[in-house]
Design a protein around this motif. Structure first.
Motif, PDB file in Angstrom:
ATOM      1  N   PRO A  57       0.686  -1.110  -0.156  1.00  0.00           N
ATOM      2  CA  PRO A  57       0.071   0.007   0.081  1.00  0.00           C
ATOM      3  C   PRO A  57       0.976   1.319   0.125  1.00  0.00           C
ATOM      4  O   PRO A  57       0.379   2.195  -0.491  1.00  0.00           O
ATOM      5  CB  PRO A  57      -0.991  -0.235   1.259  1.00  0.00           C
ATOM      6  N   ASP A  58       2.002   1.281   0.725  1.00  0.00           N
ATOM      7  CA  ASP A  58       2.853   2.402   0.651  1.00  0.00           C
ATOM      8  C   ASP A  58       3.482   2.835  -0.733  1.00  0.00           C
ATOM      9  O   ASP A  58       4.121   3.945  -0.849  1.00  0.00           O
ATOM     10  CB  ASP A  58       3.989   2.399   1.773  1.00  0.00           C
ATOM     11  N   SER A  59       3.547   1.885  -1.552  1.00  0.00           N
ATOM     12  CA  SER A  59       4.041   2.035  -2.931  1.00  0.00           C
ATOM     13  C   SER A  59       3.270   2.946  -3.788  1.00  0.00           C
ATOM     14  O   SER A  59       3.553   3.396  -4.791  1.00  0.00           O
ATOM     15  CB  SER A  59       4.488   0.781  -3.603  1.00  0.00           C
ATOM     16  N   VAL A  60       1.776   3.123  -3.471  1.00  0.00           N
ATOM     17  CA  VAL A  60       0.938   3.554  -4.097  1.00  0.00           C
ATOM     18  C   VAL A  60       0.834   5.154  -3.675  1.00  0.00           C
ATOM     19  O   VAL A  60       0.387   5.560  -2.841  1.00  0.00           O
ATOM     20  CB  VAL A  60      -0.366   3.084  -4.115  1.00  0.00           C
ATOM     21  N   PRO A  61       1.290   6.155  -4.650  1.00  0.00           N
ATOM     22  CA  PRO A  61       1.193   7.445  -4.309  1.00  0.00           C
ATOM     23  C   PRO A  61      -0.206   8.217  -4.089  1.00  0.00           C
ATOM     24  O   PRO A  61      -1.100   7.709  -4.779  1.00  0.00           O
ATOM     25  CB  PRO A  61       2.109   8.225  -5.259  1.00  0.00           C
ATOM     26  N   VAL A  62      -0.339   9.184  -3.127  1.00  0.00           N
ATOM     27  CA  VAL A  62      -1.693   9.543  -2.699  1.00  0.00           C
ATOM     28  C   VAL A  62      -1.512  11.063  -2.904  1.00  0.00           C
ATOM     29  O   VAL A  62      -0.747  11.720  -2.405  1.00  0.00           O
ATOM     30  CB  VAL A  62      -2.233   9.260  -1.421  1.00  0.00           C
ATOM     31  N   HIS A  63      -2.426  11.639  -3.689  1.00  0.00           N
ATOM     32  CA  HIS A  63      -2.380  13.152  -4.090  1.00  0.00           C
ATOM     33  C   HIS A  63      -3.723  13.608  -3.465  1.00  0.00           C
ATOM     34  O   HIS A  63      -4.937  13.038  -3.470  1.00  0.00           O
ATOM     35  CB  HIS A  63      -2.310  13.239  -5.563  1.00  0.00           C
ATOM     36  N   THR A  64      -3.715  14.750  -2.551  1.00  0.00           N
ATOM     37  CA  THR A  64      -4.642  15.107  -1.951  1.00  0.00           C
ATOM     38  C   THR A  64      -5.704  16.222  -2.780  1.00  0.00           C
ATOM     39  O   THR A  64      -5.013  17.130  -3.172  1.00  0.00           O
ATOM     40  CB  THR A  64      -4.320  15.937  -0.362  1.00  0.00           C
ATOM     41  N   GLY A  65      -6.976  16.183  -2.649  1.00  0.00           N
ATOM     42  CA  GLY A  65      -7.871  17.230  -3.145  1.00  0.00           C
ATOM     43  C   GLY A  65      -8.675  17.447  -2.169  1.00  0.00           C
ATOM     44  O   GLY A  65      -8.782  17.234  -0.946  1.00  0.00           O
ATOM     45  N   ASP A  66      -9.678  18.226  -2.561  1.00  0.00           N
ATOM     46  CA  ASP A  66     -10.638  18.836  -1.584  1.00  0.00           C
ATOM     47  C   ASP A  66     -12.180  18.344  -2.156  1.00  0.00           C
ATOM     48  O   ASP A  66     -13.086  19.191  -1.569  1.00  0.00           O
ATOM     49  CB  ASP A  66     -10.434  20.290  -1.515  1.00  0.00           C
ATOM     50  N   TYR A  67     -12.290  17.471  -2.714  1.00  0.00           N
ATOM     51  CA  TYR A  67     -13.619  16.838  -3.199  1.00  0.00           C
ATOM     52  C   TYR A  67     -14.266  17.841  -4.235  1.00  0.00           C
ATOM     53  O   TYR A  67     -15.563  17.709  -4.586  1.00  0.00           O
ATOM     54  CB  TYR A  67     -14.472  16.824  -2.036  1.00  0.00           C
ATOM     55  N   ARG A  68     -13.608  18.915  -4.941  1.00  0.00           N
ATOM     56  CA  ARG A  68     -14.038  19.672  -5.933  1.00  0.00           C
ATOM     57  C   ARG A  68     -13.224  19.362  -7.157  1.00  0.00           C
ATOM     58  O   ARG A  68     -12.392  18.836  -7.340  1.00  0.00           O
ATOM     59  CB  ARG A  68     -13.731  21.053  -5.600  1.00  0.00           C
ATOM     60  N   LEU A  69     -13.995  19.694  -8.289  1.00  0.00           N
ATOM     61  CA  LEU A  69     -13.448  19.158  -9.674  1.00  0.00           C
ATOM     62  C   LEU A  69     -12.074  19.858 -10.072  1.00  0.00           C
ATOM     63  O   LEU A  69     -11.544  19.018 -10.421  1.00  0.00           O
ATOM     64  CB  LEU A  69     -14.558  19.727 -10.715  1.00  0.00           C
ATOM     65  N   GLU A  70     -11.933  21.022  -9.508  1.00  0.00           N
ATOM     66  CA  GLU A  70     -10.615  21.798  -9.805  1.00  0.00           C
ATOM     67  C   GLU A  70      -9.431  21.098  -9.108  1.00  0.00           C
ATOM     68  O   GLU A  70      -8.504  20.905  -9.912  1.00  0.00           O
ATOM     69  CB  GLU A  70     -10.652  23.105  -9.410  1.00  0.00           C
ATOM     70  N   SER A  71      -9.748  20.324  -8.057  1.00  0.00           N
ATOM     71  CA  SER A  71      -8.664  19.882  -7.389  1.00  0.00           C
ATOM     72  C   SER A  71      -8.518  18.338  -7.975  1.00  0.00           C
ATOM     73  O   SER A  71      -7.246  17.936  -7.917  1.00  0.00           O
ATOM     74  CB  SER A  71      -8.983  19.482  -5.754  1.00  0.00           C
ATOM     75  N   GLY A  72      -9.422  17.739  -8.592  1.00  0.00           N
ATOM     76  CA  GLY A  72      -9.021  16.608  -9.418  1.00  0.00           C
ATOM     77  C   GLY A  72      -8.265  16.820 -10.386  1.00  0.00           C
ATOM     78  O   GLY A  72      -7.172  16.101 -10.875  1.00  0.00           O
ATOM     79  N   ALA A  73      -8.644  17.566 -11.198  1.00  0.00           N
ATOM     80  CA  ALA A  73      -7.920  18.081 -12.448  1.00  0.00           C
ATOM     81  C   ALA A  73      -6.315  18.767 -11.942  1.00  0.00           C
ATOM     82  O   ALA A  73      -5.225  18.214 -12.613  1.00  0.00           O
ATOM     83  CB  ALA A  73      -8.527  19.436 -13.274  1.00  0.00           C
ATOM     84  N   ALA A  74      -6.142  19.264 -10.742  1.00  0.00           N
ATOM     85  CA  ALA A  74      -4.750  19.829 -10.507  1.00  0.00           C
ATOM     86  C   ALA A  74      -3.925  18.474  -9.926  1.00  0.00           C
ATOM     87  O   ALA A  74      -2.950  18.473 -10.229  1.00  0.00           O
ATOM     88  CB  ALA A  74      -4.967  20.566  -9.358  1.00  0.00           C
ATOM     89  N   ALA A  75      -4.739  17.581  -9.262  1.00  0.00           N
ATOM     90  CA  ALA A  75      -4.074  16.437  -8.677  1.00  0.00           C
ATOM     91  C   ALA A  75      -3.578  15.509 -10.094  1.00  0.00           C
ATOM     92  O   ALA A  75      -2.203  14.918 -10.252  1.00  0.00           O
ATOM     93  CB  ALA A  75      -4.983  15.552  -7.693  1.00  0.00           C
ATOM     94  N   ALA A  76      -4.287  15.186 -10.888  1.00  0.00           N
ATOM     95  CA  ALA A  76      -4.065  14.680 -12.191  1.00  0.00           C
ATOM     96  C   ALA A  76      -2.877  15.180 -12.990  1.00  0.00           C
ATOM     97  O   ALA A  76      -2.046  14.552 -13.499  1.00  0.00           O
ATOM     98  CB  ALA A  76      -5.276  14.535 -13.218  1.00  0.00           C
ATOM     99  N   ALA A  77      -2.737  16.687 -13.104  1.00  0.00           N
ATOM    100  CA  ALA A  77      -1.636  17.208 -13.546  1.00  0.00           C
ATOM    101  C   ALA A  77      -0.480  17.032 -12.981  1.00  0.00           C
ATOM    102  O   ALA A  77       0.509  16.753 -13.566  1.00  0.00           O
ATOM    103  CB  ALA A  77      -2.123  18.699 -13.791  1.00  0.00           C
ATOM    104  N   ALA A  78      -0.313  16.963 -11.808  1.00  0.00           N
ATOM    105  CA  ALA A  78       0.899  16.890 -10.689  1.00  0.00           C
ATOM    106  C   ALA A  78       1.282  15.385 -11.270  1.00  0.00           C
ATOM    107  O   ALA A  78       2.591  15.164 -11.276  1.00  0.00           O
ATOM    108  CB  ALA A  78       0.413  16.919  -9.347  1.00  0.00           C
ATOM    109  N   ILE A  79       0.497  14.608 -11.307  1.00  0.00           N
ATOM    110  CA  ILE A  79       0.693  12.974 -11.430  1.00  0.00           C
ATOM    111  C   ILE A  79       1.406  12.847 -12.712  1.00  0.00           C
ATOM    112  O   ILE A  79       2.292  12.164 -12.746  1.00  0.00           O
ATOM    113  CB  ILE A  79      -0.474  11.991 -11.258  1.00  0.00           C
ATOM    114  N   LEU A  80       0.890  13.430 -13.630  1.00  0.00           N
ATOM    115  CA  LEU A  80       1.031  13.446 -15.280  1.00  0.00           C
ATOM    116  C   LEU A  80       2.470  14.043 -15.188  1.00  0.00           C
ATOM    117  O   LEU A  80       3.261  13.691 -16.188  1.00  0.00           O
ATOM    118  CB  LEU A  80       0.084  13.915 -16.323  1.00  0.00           C
ATOM    119  N   ASP A  81       2.840  15.059 -14.560  1.00  0.00           N
ATOM    120  CA  ASP A  81       4.039  15.681 -14.509  1.00  0.00           C
ATOM    121  C   ASP A  81       5.244  15.185 -13.989  1.00  0.00           C
ATOM    122  O   ASP A  81       6.406  15.397 -13.910  1.00  0.00           O
ATOM    123  CB  ASP A  81       4.108  17.313 -13.959  1.00  0.00           C
TER     124      ASP A  81
END
Length: 342
Positions: free
Chosen positions: A214-238
């Motif tokens: 489980p510790d090998s899976v990165p966790v990116h924090t959002g705030d349950y809003r659409l914009e935070s999901g987009a920002a987290a996905a961008a950080a993952i892709l970068d």
């Protein structure tokens, strides 16, 4: 801070060693009671400093009473659906619902709670957006019941109506793993929220069950809003190209939709390039292209049940600690096996 529990009719009945109906007969002068029993009830009322709950009486008479519904915002369709469930239950017993939306008024929850106290509402249904509860809201429990919905708050011994988020997250993650995905990333909710904690715990249980650390899976924090999901996905892709996930597990549908929009803008296809799952199963999730795999929570039912718990408390039934409702994984089109397994 611990609020002093208000004595109930049940407490009076237990102290006087009579039935609750006997106490009701004495209070309302609505039935025959032997003098010795009547005196025992009156003594118990004085000793316990019991005062009849007028809001409970109004519910019994099905006349108008007032409760408050505190919800973070109504732009999240899930919150709106919970609120509709509360309204449905309240309308059935002619109870007025005062809606409090701190984000809409730009006033802190503490200020809103003080306003509610001044209005003397009979009870409060509280949906936290922060994972905490203002002291002024909890203080309302001194004069009337407070019921939590879609959340539990550590240190607050209050009834709550919630869904089995942990199980739902475990089951949707298991579905993703069954498709052969092993390079995963999580877009989680606010860490202070019980729902976010439960969903992350469920994901991690599924990872461990599939032999994945489980510790090998990165966790990116959002705030349950659409914009935070987009920002987290961008950080993952970068991130590093060799660490790119083949699947994203999002802790709610709005963040999943934001992530899908980000992937589309980057020229990636769902699910051919990256699979995506959400949580909540908003009505719009089945209308997306591709249709979103998600975990269904019965939002209307949660609100309806929370209102019913509140009404039970107002009627003197203080044994109700709340309810845990089931979740169901809705498998649709946004998940397929990773490219290397096709």
């Amino acid at each position: 801070m611990v609020a002093r529990r208000r004595p109930t009719m049940k407490d009076v009945a237990a102290h006087a060693k009579v039935s609750i109906s006997t106490v009701s007969y004495v209070l309302n002068d609505s039935g025959p009671v032997a003098p010795e029993r009547r005196n025992r009830v009156l003594d118990a009322i004085r000793l316990l400093d019991y005062s009849p709950n007028e809001s409970a009486r109004s519910l019994k008479r099905r006349s108008a009473s007032t409760i408050a519904m505190v919800v973070p915002d109504l732009t999240n369709q899930f919150f709106a659906m919970v609120t509709e469930g509360v309204q449905r239950a309240a309308s059935a017993v002619d109870v007025l619902v005062v809606l409090v939306v701190p984000d809409a008024t730009e006033q802190p929850e503490e200020n809103q709670a003080k306003l509610l106290r001044s209005q003397r509402v009979d009870g409060v249904i509280y949906l936290s957006g922060t994972g905490s509860m203002p002291a002024a809201i909890y203080d309302l429990a001194r004069s009337g019941p407070v019921v939590l919905v879609d959340e539990q708050i550590p240190g607050r011994d209050l009834p709550a109506v919630v869904c089995d988020s942990r199980r739902g997250a475990r089951e949707v993650a298991a579905h993703v793993l069954e498709q052969g995905h092993r390079r995963l990333a999580v877009i989680g909710g606010p860490p202070a929220l019980w729902t976010a904690q439960q969903r992350l715990a469920g994901y991690r249980e599924a990872f461990a069950g599939a032999g994945l650390d489980p510790d090998s899976v990165p966790v990116h924090t959002g705030d349950y809003r659409l914009e935070s999901g987009a920002a987290a996905a961008a950080a993952i892709l970068d991130g590093p190209a060799d660490k790119q996930p083949t699947a994203l597990l999002c802790a709610n549908d709005l963040m999943a939709i934001g992530a899908m929009e980000c992937l589309k803008a980057r020229g990636l296809r769902v699910p051919e390039d990256i699979s995506v799952v959400g949580f909540d199963d908003l009505p719009m999730s089945a209308l997306l292209t591709p249709r979103l795999t998600s975990v269904r929570q019965p939002a209307h039912e949660m609100g309806y049940r929370a209102a019913k718990v509140l009404f039970d408390l107002l009627e003197g039934n203080d044994d109700d600690a709340g309810e845990l409702l089931a979740t169901v994984v809705q498998i649709r089109d946004s998940v397929c096996p990773p490219r290397e397994n096709r």
